[in-house]
Scaffold this motif. Structure first.
Motif, PDB file in Angstrom:
ATOM      1  N   ARG A  57      -1.406   3.368  -1.686  1.00 31.50           N
ATOM      2  CA  ARG A  57      -1.360   2.059  -2.347  1.00 31.50           C
ATOM      3  C   ARG A  57      -2.763   1.641  -2.760  1.00 31.50           C
ATOM      4  O   ARG A  57      -3.697   1.742  -1.974  1.00 31.50           O
ATOM      5  N   ARG A  64      -1.444   5.408   4.818  1.00 32.82           N
ATOM      6  CA  ARG A  64      -1.028   4.635   5.984  1.00 32.82           C
ATOM      7  C   ARG A  64      -2.058   4.663   7.120  1.00 32.82           C
ATOM      8  O   ARG A  64      -2.141   3.754   7.917  1.00 32.82           O
ATOM      9  N   PHE A  75       1.147  -2.201   3.623  1.00 33.91           N
ATOM     10  CA  PHE A  75       2.292  -1.305   3.460  1.00 33.91           C
ATOM     11  C   PHE A  75       3.633  -1.987   3.714  1.00 33.91           C
ATOM     12  O   PHE A  75       4.679  -1.386   3.544  1.00 33.91           O
ATOM     13  N   ALA A  76       3.587  -3.248   4.140  1.00 37.91           N
ATOM     14  CA  ALA A  76       4.846  -3.983   4.284  1.00 37.91           C
ATOM     15  C   ALA A  76       5.108  -4.866   3.061  1.00 37.91           C
ATOM     16  O   ALA A  76       6.114  -5.565   3.005  1.00 37.91           O
ATOM     17  N   LEU A  77       4.211  -4.822   2.073  1.00 40.37           N
ATOM     18  CA  LEU A  77       4.417  -5.654   0.874  1.00 40.37           C
ATOM     19  C   LEU A  77       5.435  -4.995  -0.049  1.00 40.37           C
ATOM     20  O   LEU A  77       5.527  -3.769  -0.110  1.00 40.37           O
ATOM     21  N   PRO A  78       6.204  -5.811  -0.774  1.00 41.75           N
ATOM     22  CA  PRO A  78       7.124  -5.234  -1.760  1.00 41.75           C
ATOM     23  C   PRO A  78       6.337  -4.547  -2.873  1.00 41.75           C
ATOM     24  O   PRO A  78       5.186  -4.896  -3.135  1.00 41.75           O
ATOM     25  N   LYS A  79       6.954  -3.538  -3.497  1.00 39.04           N
ATOM     26  CA  LYS A  79       6.227  -2.777  -4.511  1.00 39.04           C
ATOM     27  C   LYS A  79       6.126  -3.556  -5.815  1.00 39.04           C
ATOM     28  O   LYS A  79       7.070  -4.245  -6.201  1.00 39.04           O
TER      29      LYS A  79
END
Lengths: 629, 205
Positions: free
Chosen positions: A202, A541, A555-559
């Motif tokens: 990301r 990660r 990494f928990a955010l929406p794409k």
């Protein structure tokens, strides 16, 4: 590898006890007696007979009992290991936790044993060999060493047969888990998906806002400080504190006062000679064949000038050594079969034996080197001896003095104990019950009823193996409420931090909202607070490009959708807030990843195994007599 | 036997009595002892036999595990060691080999008979693996059907996890999330699968 030496002793079935009785008794009368005794054994099972009345049972699993003896033989070594590792931090409270865990473990093993038995699971000798040989405790210079193996087991009080029987059992039990793992798989598209997820990258940047920078910008009013104190009054107190007198007895101090004279030291040397001697060793090659005739053939070939190493390779049936020129390396007495040993230790260096019969066949032995046993001279070990001797003497004297201390402390005051034994009284600082300045055991005794409330001498406390103390209360300060003035600074600081955190959370949220709405208030806010974006980077990660907390939030955010960014304000621990901009998400090209596959399979099989154990436990009738542990 | 030796008699009488007693009971004792020894011997022999059978079964199993082409070991186990636990285990191994060769129907042929195995752990393993194969074949309905279990059992965490995977493949995001969450609550406390499932869940945000 010299394997056959080892395997000879493995007991295969459970009738060892019967046969040992048979071996010890002689004559027809003995047979009659054995016969009469064995009939009930055969019918009712030998175990029950021996573990009947005299043994205490600590647990039973579907009627299969665990004796106290068996329990202690597991518990004691583990306790010793734990004590060694924690040394002075070891607390007797650990005992009960350890007991629970040991008995649980034993019950699990019994259940797995029963179940693997039901399934007719078994473990082959070559599996056992592989396990033992790969254990690097038994290796020297990266190779398995039979001498090292036997020595280490002896030191730990096992015979090879016992050890191997235990390992064989463990291996069979572990099949409940590992057989299922043998056949587990991950399908190719599942692995692909998993890998895409695991190696996803990301691209992001962030603004971190720390509450600490805003501590002087927020103001807590006096009223709320006072309100906080009044509401939480019971949490502001000074605990009870005490001061302790104590007398200490330690090996170290006693050793300092001991003087050693030469005569005694020499006697000690005579007694302990074994300690300073090394055993004689032999280095030999051998060729093992099945019959006497074959042995003769080989001997003739050697006498005609045949090369021993080549002949070993050609004729020897000892698979462990034949490719190694029949070489057995150095060994001491007590390692090889008796007939072999007797011969080897009577041979001259460089000589060749005739055919030597043992239970494995006929050996032709070539003795290559003799290392004689030796004893170090008195003078060369004098300093080591002095140390050992002093230690022995002071240990003895410590025991006597501890007895004396215990008796005196029970009868007279601490001052008098000090006078009579010529030991100084020490005094501690004031300390509370939760202190870490003194050993936990010491603190516990100091706060015990006898010392704290009755004001008597304590018993002798063993702080460690070599250190004993007796304590008495000197002074105590009662628990008391702290006044507002004492704690208002502390409260003010606490509330200021809370307020500053709320403040930065709000800034982060306002910036994120503005970025989402695409207005320009974000820039204004950032200018005003002198905030800057971090450089934009790609993260995996496990990246260290930002703190773990930020990476986890990232990494928990929406794409984001194509060409757009996702903005999010997040709290970060107790003292910071962060605005994250996530601009792109991508998965790298697929490369088969064996490591990932193995991890997933082991995660799944661990869960499966946990379930199996849980089920076995709930299906069995398990009784634990905790009071007998 | 109570009055075996009486104190008042002479030695001769006593010897006489012992002889008489032996005449009456000797046969039974010899027979009894003989029977006892025979029983022990038979029991020993039976145990030895059983043990060697288990070792042979293990040896066949290991040779199958180490070599995918060694199907004769599988046949051997299946035909001659019917009661051994290694028969089921070797069917599972055969299924894995079939999957490695992407012969999914064949793999299912090995697994399906185990779905109703008496050994519930074999049954659960076979079902979970069968479902994974149906998923690989894009046969989602059959995958879900295979994962249908009645009772709430110890292994439901693993079932829910695979169900989540199936729903995700069907693009049914809500059901996938639901089952992943369910799995998180059902798995054993320290299961390493939890962090993996959390990653899957986060990715669906």
């Amino acid at each position: 590898m010299k394997w056959f030496w080892l395997i000879r002793s493995i007991a295969i079935n459970n009738t060892i006890m019967l046969s040992s009785i048979r071996n010890k008794t002689k004559g027809w009368l003995a047979y009659l007696i054995v016969g009469l005794i064995t009939v009930p054994f055969a019918l009712f099972g030998i175990n029950e007979y021996f573990t009947g009345a005299s043994n205490v049972i600590v647990a039973s699993i579907d009627g299969d009992e665990i004796s106290k003896e068996a329990f202690l033989s597991e518990f004691n070594p583990q306790k010793r290991r734990l004590q060694q590792r924690l040394s002075e931090r070891y607390d007797t409270e650990f005992d009960s936790i350890l007991k629970q865990s040991v008995i649980n473990d034993m019950i699990n093993k019994r259940l797995l044993g029963q179940f693997s038995n039901d399934l007719d699971y078994a473990t082959t000798n070559s599996e056992l060999q592989a396990l033992i040989q790969s254990n690097n405790l038994f290796q020297t210079d990266g190779r398995f060493s039979i001498e090292g193996y036997q020595k280490l087991l002896r030191l730990n009080g096992y015979s090879t047969a016992e050890y191997e029987a235990i390992k064989l059992k463990e291996l069979t039990q572990s099949q409940i888990k590992y057989n299922l793992l043998d056949s587990a798989f991950v399908t190719s598209s599942a692995l692909k998906k998993l890998q895409a997820l695991n190696e996803q990258q990301r691209e992001f940047n962030y603004i971190q806002i720390d509450a600490d920078s805003y501590l002087d910008k927020v103001k807590v009013d006096a009223k709320s400080v006072e309100g906080f104190y009044n509401n939480q009054k019971e949490s502001f107190f000074d605990p009870q504190k005490i001061k302790i007198d104590f007398i200490e007895l330690s090996l170290e101090k006693i050793a300092k006062n001991i003087e050693v004279n030469d005569d005694d030291l020499f006697n000690f040397y005579e007694d302990e000679k074994e300690r300073f001697s090394t055993e004689g060793e032999r280095k030999a090659q051998h060729i093992l064949v099945e019959t006497k005739e074959q042995a003769q053939t080989v001997i003739e070939l050697i006498n005609k000038g045949g090369d021993f190493s080549k002949l070993a390779k050609e004729y020897s049936i000892d698979t462990g050594s034949k490719d190694d020129a029949g070489d057995l390396g150095f060994f001491t007495k007590g390692v090889m079969v008796p007939e072999f040993e007797e011969k080897v230790f009577s041979m001259q260096e460089g000589s060749l034996s005739g055919a030597v019969k043992s239970e494995f066949g006929y050996h032709i032995i070539k003795l290559n080197q003799i290392k004689l046993g030796s004893i170090k001279s008195f003078d060369s070990v004098r300093s080591e001896l002095t140390k050992l001797y002093t230690q022995t003497l002071s240990q003895k004297s410590l025991y006597n003095l501890t007895d004396q201390l215990a008796n005196l402390a029970y009868e007279v005051s601490l001052d008098e104990v000090s006078d009579q034994m010529n030991l100084a009284i020490n005094t501690t600082q004031f300390f509370a019950k939760n202190t870490t300045d003194y050993e936990q055991k010491f603190v516990d005794v100091a706060f015990s009823d006898v010392v704290l409330n009755k004001g008597e001498n304590s018993e002798v406390i063993e702080l460690s193996k070599d250190k004993f103390v007796v304590v008495r209360l000197k002074e105590k300060l009662a628990k008391r409420q702290k006044s507002f003035d004492e704690v208002k600074g502390e409260i003010n600081k606490h509330l200021t931090t809370l307020l500053a955190k709320t403040f930065v959370d709000k800034i982060a949220k306002d910036i994120a909202t503005s970025l989402i709405n695409n207005d320009d208030s974000a820039n204004k806010l950032m200018d005003k607070n002198k905030l800057k974006w971090s450089d934009s980077v790609w993260a995996k990660r496990d990246s260290k490009t930002a703190s773990v907390a930020i990476i986890n939030k990232l990494f928990a955010l929406p794409k984001p959708s194509e060409g757009q960014s996702v903005y999010s304000a997040q709290g970060l621990g107790k003292r910071s807030a962060v605005v994250i901009q996530l601009s792109t998400v991508k998965a790298p090209d697929y490369k088969p990843n064996k490591g990932l596959e193995r991890s997933l399979l082991s995660f799944e099989s661990n869960e499966m195994f946990a379930g199996i154990l849980k089920t076995l436990r709930s299906n069995a009738e398990i009784k634990v007599f905790a009071d007998r542990l | 036997m109570k009055n075996f030796i009486e104190v008042n008699r002479t030695e001769d009488e006593q010897v006489e009595q012992i002889k008489k007693w032996w005449k009456e009971n000797g046969m039974q004792i010899v027979a009894g002892v003989g029977l006892g020894l025979a029983a022990i011997w038979v029991w020993d022999a039976y145990k030895d036999y059983q043990y060697s059978q288990s070792i042979q079964a293990r040896t066949h199993y290991l040779s199958l595990v180490s070599n995918p082409n060694n199907t004769s070991a599988f046949d051997e186990l299946k035909n001659n060691y019917t009661n051994s636990g290694y028969v089921d285990q070797s069917s599972l191994v055969m299924a894995k080999y079939a999957v490695d060769r992407k012969e999914y129907h064949k793999a299912l042929d090995y697994l399906q008979p185990l779905f109703n195995s008496e050994n519930e752990f074999i049954a659960h393993s076979a079902k979970l693996r069968g479902a994974a194969i149906y998923l690989e074949m894009n046969n989602y309905d059959q995958a879900l059907l295979t994962l249908e279990t009645t009772a709430n059992n110890t292994f439901s965490g693993l079932y829910s996890h695979t169900k989540g995977d199936v729903y995700l493949a069907q693009n049914n995001i809500e059901s996938a999330k639901k089952h992943y969450r369910l799995a998180l609550s059902q798995l054993s406390n320290d299961s390493e699968l939890k962090s993996l499932i959390q990653i899957k869940l986060n990715d669906l945000n």
